[in-house]
Design a protein around this motif. Sequence first.
Motif, short mmCIF file in Angstrom:
data_model
loop_
_atom_site.label_atom_id
_atom_site.label_comp_id
_atom_site.label_asym_id
_atom_site.label_seq_id
_atom_site.Cartn_x
_atom_site.Cartn_y
_atom_site.Cartn_z
N CYS A 1 0.76 -1.12 0.00
CA CYS A 1 0.00 -0.05 -0.03
C CYS A 1 0.93 1.10 -0.07
O CYS A 1 0.34 2.23 -0.66
CB CYS A 1 -0.78 0.13 1.31
N VAL A 2 1.84 1.30 0.71
CA VAL A 2 2.77 2.37 0.98
C VAL A 2 3.51 2.54 -0.56
O VAL A 2 3.72 3.64 -1.14
CB VAL A 2 3.61 2.39 2.01
N GLN A 3 3.89 1.20 -1.32
CA GLN A 3 4.57 1.42 -2.52
C GLN A 3 3.71 2.05 -3.48
O GLN A 3 4.00 2.91 -4.50
CB GLN A 3 5.23 0.17 -2.78
N ALA A 4 2.59 1.50 -3.52
CA ALA A 4 1.44 2.23 -4.42
C ALA A 4 1.23 3.72 -4.01
O ALA A 4 1.11 4.45 -5.25
CB ALA A 4 0.18 1.53 -4.25
N LEU A 5 1.18 4.09 -2.80
CA LEU A 5 0.92 5.56 -2.54
C LEU A 5 2.27 6.48 -3.16
O LEU A 5 2.21 7.19 -3.64
CB LEU A 5 1.06 5.74 -1.11
N ASN A 6 3.44 5.71 -2.79
CA ASN A 6 4.61 6.49 -3.43
C ASN A 6 4.49 6.57 -4.78
O ASN A 6 4.98 7.55 -5.33
CB ASN A 6 5.96 5.39 -3.15
N ILE A 7 4.14 5.57 -5.75
CA ILE A 7 4.18 5.44 -7.18
C ILE A 7 2.97 6.62 -7.55
O ILE A 7 3.30 7.53 -8.41
CB ILE A 7 3.93 4.35 -7.57
N ALA A 8 2.03 6.55 -7.01
CA ALA A 8 0.82 7.28 -7.19
C ALA A 8 1.19 9.09 -6.66
O ALA A 8 0.93 9.74 -7.77
CB ALA A 8 -0.64 7.05 -6.45
N CYS A 9 1.78 9.06 -5.81
CA CYS A 9 2.40 10.51 -5.39
C CYS A 9 3.37 11.02 -6.30
O CYS A 9 3.50 12.13 -6.65
CB CYS A 9 2.70 10.79 -3.88
#
Length: 114
Positions: free
Chosen positions: A36-44
Motif C-alpha cells: 500500500c505504501v509502495q502504491a502510494l509512493n508511485i501515485a504521489c
Amino acid sequence: MTISDWVFFAVVAVLATNHVLVRLPGWERRTALFWCVQALNIACASWMLAVGLPDFEGNLAVFNWVVGLLFIVRAVQNNGRWSEARQQARSVTEDDETKARIRAALRAADAHEE
C-alpha cells in the motif's frame, strides 16, 4: 488554508509514512502495508510529476520534479530493503533447517553406535 497547503501536508505525510514503515518491528512481514505504501509512493510521484503543487509555478516548478523523483527513489529504496530483509529471513530459515538435519544425523549416529 488553500488546496496547495493541503496537498503539501499530504506529501509530507506520505514521506513520513515512508520513514516510519521501515522502522516498525517486523515490517517485512506486513506485505499488505508495504505494498500500500509502495502504491502510494508511485501515485504521489506520478501526481507530483504530472500536476504538482498548484502554487509552485515558474522557477518553483522544479520543486515538483524534485519531490516526485524523491518518491521514486523512496520506492526503489523500500523495494531494496524489503528484498534484503526477505533474503535474510530465507537464509536464517535455511540455516535452521540445515542445523536441524545435522543434529538429527548426529542423534541417529549416536543411536546406531549404542
